[in-house]
Design a protein around this motif. Structure first.
Motif, PDB file in Angstrom:
ATOM      1  N   ASN A  29      -7.887 -17.497 -11.412  1.00  0.00           N
ATOM      2  CA  ASN A  29      -8.482 -16.375 -10.683  1.00  0.00           C
ATOM      3  C   ASN A  29      -7.685 -16.035  -9.431  1.00  0.00           C
ATOM      4  O   ASN A  29      -7.511 -14.861  -9.097  1.00  0.00           O
ATOM      5  N   LYS A  56      -4.620 -14.193 -10.567  1.00  0.00           N
ATOM      6  CA  LYS A  56      -5.015 -12.853 -11.008  1.00  0.00           C
ATOM      7  C   LYS A  56      -5.254 -11.951  -9.805  1.00  0.00           C
ATOM      8  O   LYS A  56      -4.787 -10.801  -9.784  1.00  0.00           O
ATOM      9  N   ASN A  57      -5.939 -12.469  -8.800  1.00  0.00           N
ATOM     10  CA  ASN A  57      -6.211 -11.672  -7.598  1.00  0.00           C
ATOM     11  C   ASN A  57      -4.923 -11.365  -6.833  1.00  0.00           C
ATOM     12  O   ASN A  57      -4.775 -10.267  -6.284  1.00  0.00           O
ATOM     13  N   ASN A  58      -3.989 -12.321  -6.782  1.00  0.00           N
ATOM     14  CA  ASN A  58      -2.717 -12.081  -6.106  1.00  0.00           C
ATOM     15  C   ASN A  58      -1.909 -10.994  -6.798  1.00  0.00           C
ATOM     16  O   ASN A  58      -1.324 -10.132  -6.137  1.00  0.00           O
ATOM     17  N   VAL A  59      -1.887 -11.026  -8.121  1.00  0.00           N
ATOM     18  CA  VAL A  59      -1.157  -9.995  -8.870  1.00  0.00           C
ATOM     19  C   VAL A  59      -1.800  -8.642  -8.640  1.00  0.00           C
ATOM     20  O   VAL A  59      -1.103  -7.641  -8.404  1.00  0.00           O
ATOM     21  N   LYS A  60      -3.122  -8.594  -8.682  1.00  0.00           N
ATOM     22  CA  LYS A  60      -3.841  -7.336  -8.455  1.00  0.00           C
ATOM     23  C   LYS A  60      -3.546  -6.799  -7.055  1.00  0.00           C
ATOM     24  O   LYS A  60      -3.290  -5.604  -6.882  1.00  0.00           O
ATOM     25  N   LYS A  61      -3.534  -7.695  -6.056  1.00  0.00           N
ATOM     26  CA  LYS A  61      -3.263  -7.297  -4.680  1.00  0.00           C
ATOM     27  C   LYS A  61      -1.844  -6.756  -4.536  1.00  0.00           C
ATOM     28  O   LYS A  61      -1.633  -5.721  -3.889  1.00  0.00           O
ATOM     29  N   ILE A  72       0.007  -5.377  -6.872  1.00  0.00           N
ATOM     30  CA  ILE A  72       0.085  -4.081  -7.556  1.00  0.00           C
ATOM     31  C   ILE A  72      -0.507  -2.985  -6.675  1.00  0.00           C
ATOM     32  O   ILE A  72       0.077  -1.910  -6.521  1.00  0.00           O
ATOM     33  N   GLU A  73      -1.674  -3.267  -6.077  1.00  0.00           N
ATOM     34  CA  GLU A  73      -2.311  -2.273  -5.203  1.00  0.00           C
ATOM     35  C   GLU A  73      -1.437  -1.983  -3.983  1.00  0.00           C
ATOM     36  O   GLU A  73      -1.309  -0.829  -3.572  1.00  0.00           O
TER      37      GLU A  73
END
Length: 74
Positions: free
Chosen positions: A49, A52-57, A59-60
């Motif tokens: 998790n 996943k959150n680091n990748v999402k951050k 990308i944003e």
């Protein structure tokens, strides 16, 4: 008939199956190893998790940076 066989293969285990799975885990790992095993699973889920959150951050942030460059170019 083939469709019904495929549905049976992907269905979730029922009550009896869960009891058999739990008994098999107890026999294989023993009562003392289960908490350690569950801690390891929890740690793995937590790390997944976080990644996943680091990748999402990232990308944003990349999208926001791209938008800022596009607005400053205009």
């Amino acid at each position: 008939m083939l469709l019904n066989a495929n549905l049976l293969l992907i269905s979730m285990p029922g009550g009896t199956e869960w009891i058999l799975i739990i008994l098999a885990v107890l026999i294989l790992f023993g009562g003392r190893k289960i908490p350690e095993f569950m801690r390891g699973i929890g740690k793995g889920i937590r790390e997944f998790n976080d990644a996943k959150n680091n990748v999402k951050k990232e990308i944003e942030e990349g999208m926001n940076e791209k938008d800022k460059k596009a607005t400053s170019a205009q």
